[in-house]
Each structure stands twice: as C-alpha cells, then as structure tokens.
Design a protein around this motif. Structure first.
Motif, PDB file in Angstrom:
ATOM      1  N   LEU A  81       8.686  -1.516  -6.026  1.00 52.00           N
ATOM      2  CA  LEU A  81       8.509  -2.534  -5.209  1.00 52.00           C
ATOM      3  C   LEU A  81       7.468  -2.558  -4.267  1.00 52.00           C
ATOM      4  N   PHE A  82       7.331  -1.403  -3.635  1.00 49.28           N
ATOM      5  CA  PHE A  82       6.240  -1.387  -2.694  1.00 49.28           C
ATOM      6  C   PHE A  82       4.974  -1.845  -3.527  1.00 49.28           C
ATOM      7  N   GLY A  83       4.466  -1.433  -4.659  1.00 48.11           N
ATOM      8  CA  GLY A  83       3.140  -1.901  -5.171  1.00 48.11           C
ATOM      9  C   GLY A  83       3.673  -3.263  -5.447  1.00 48.11           C
ATOM     10  N   TYR A  84       4.338  -3.844  -6.068  1.00 48.98           N
ATOM     11  CA  TYR A  84       4.698  -5.325  -6.093  1.00 48.98           C
ATOM     12  C   TYR A  84       4.342  -6.080  -5.167  1.00 48.98           C
ATOM     13  N   VAL A  85       5.046  -5.860  -3.936  1.00 49.20           N
ATOM     14  CA  VAL A  85       4.786  -6.412  -2.588  1.00 49.20           C
ATOM     15  C   VAL A  85       3.593  -6.664  -2.266  1.00 49.20           C
ATOM     16  N   VAL A  86       3.003  -5.165  -2.099  1.00 50.68           N
ATOM     17  CA  VAL A  86       1.598  -5.113  -1.609  1.00 50.68           C
ATOM     18  C   VAL A  86       0.511  -5.913  -2.475  1.00 50.68           C
ATOM     19  N   THR A  87       0.756  -5.837  -3.757  1.00 50.61           N
ATOM     20  CA  THR A  87      -0.129  -6.383  -4.685  1.00 50.61           C
ATOM     21  C   THR A  87       0.021  -8.237  -4.538  1.00 50.61           C
ATOM     22  N   HIS A  88       1.183  -8.601  -4.329  1.00 52.24           N
ATOM     23  CA  HIS A  88       1.491 -10.079  -4.287  1.00 52.24           C
ATOM     24  C   HIS A  88       0.747 -10.657  -2.800  1.00 52.24           C
ATOM     25  N   VAL A  89       1.106  -9.761  -1.957  1.00 50.91           N
ATOM     26  CA  VAL A  89       0.741 -10.246  -0.583  1.00 50.91           C
ATOM     27  C   VAL A  89      -1.012 -10.134  -0.358  1.00 50.91           C
ATOM     28  N   THR A  90      -1.555  -9.270  -0.900  1.00 53.08           N
ATOM     29  CA  THR A  90      -3.037  -9.130  -0.905  1.00 53.08           C
ATOM     30  C   THR A  90      -3.430 -10.239  -1.802  1.00 53.08           C
ATOM     31  N   VAL A  91      -3.207 -10.185  -3.199  1.00 52.52           N
ATOM     32  CA  VAL A  91      -3.783 -11.313  -3.778  1.00 52.52           C
ATOM     33  C   VAL A  91      -3.393 -12.611  -3.240  1.00 52.52           C
ATOM     34  N   TYR A  92      -2.425 -13.151  -2.529  1.00 50.10           N
ATOM     35  CA  TYR A  92      -2.213 -14.513  -1.976  1.00 50.10           C
ATOM     36  C   TYR A  92      -3.223 -14.611  -0.953  1.00 50.10           C
TER      37      TYR A  92
END
Length: 140
Positions: A81-92
C-alpha cells in the motif's frame, strides 16, 4: 549481494524518469500528428514505468532496513500500500509538472541550458513535485 536487484531497479527507474524529463525539456508537441503522439506516449510511459520501478525498489529497501536494522516487521500489505500510494501520487504530480514545463518551453525559468544540473535533480523520481508552480498556473 542481497540489495543488487533493488539498487539496480532504483538506478533503472531513475534513468527512465531522466529520459522522460529530458524529452519533456527538449520536445514540446504542438499538434496531434503521429510523431507528437508517439513522443507524448513515450514520455508518459517512461515516466510511469521509471517511477514505478524506482519507488518499488526504494520501498523494498526501506522496509527491509526497517526489519533488519530496527526490528520492525509489517504484513506484506503495508509495503504494498505504501508503494502504491507513493507511486500514484508522484506520477500524478510529475505529469502535472511535465505538462507545465512543456506549456512554455522557452520560459527562462525552465531553460535547461541555463542550469544543466536541474535536469539531474529532476531525474530523481518524485522530484518534479518540487518544481514551483508558475503564477499563471490554473491547475491549482
């Protein structure tokens, strides 16, 4: 030897993000031609894949160090979940910043020839978030 793949992934991801940022600085699509569409797609793909690989590698290293050095262990869903959230926030936010950079490529504030180290700094996954928004930024 146990960190070879995560560290390699971190460098590979950062390299892909660097390619994406470099392309965004040197080429601005103006039309809907095939070349512009291909460049835009390549920029987006390298940004997203590079960010995913880099964040996944950093997450693996972080949670392994927490387990081995500090003694904190978590269920597998927590790093996921940590990786998922960080990935999506930074890509956005990175996509927003690349769009902002490409909107005015001749702006002296983003001219990479005046500050070549800025490209290196922006190649770090998530660093595009640090770009200051312009005064006329209507996305906020």
């Amino acid at each position: 030897m146990e960190y070879v793949y995560p560290v390699g992934g971190l460098f590979l991801g950062a390299g892909l993000v660097a390619v994406s940022v470099f392309i965004a600085f040197v080429y601005t699509p103006y039309t809907s031609s095939r070349i512009d569409s291909l460049v835009t797609a390549f920029t987006g793909i390298t940004l997203q894949v590079g960010d995913f690989v880099a964040v996944a590698s950093a997450t693996a290293i972080l949670f392994d160090l927490l387990a081995t050095q500090v003694g904190l262990t978590y269920p597998l869903v927590v790093p996921f979940l940590f990786g998922y959230v960080v990935t999506h926030v930074t890509v956005y936010y990175s996509c927003l910043r690349i769009t902002d950079v490409q909107s005015e490529p001749l702006d002296p504030d983003v001219d990479i020839r005046q500050n070549p180290l800025k490209l290196v700094a922006l190649s770090i996954p998530g660093a595009l978030i640090l770009l200051a928004p312009r005064e006329n930024d209507s996305s906020r």
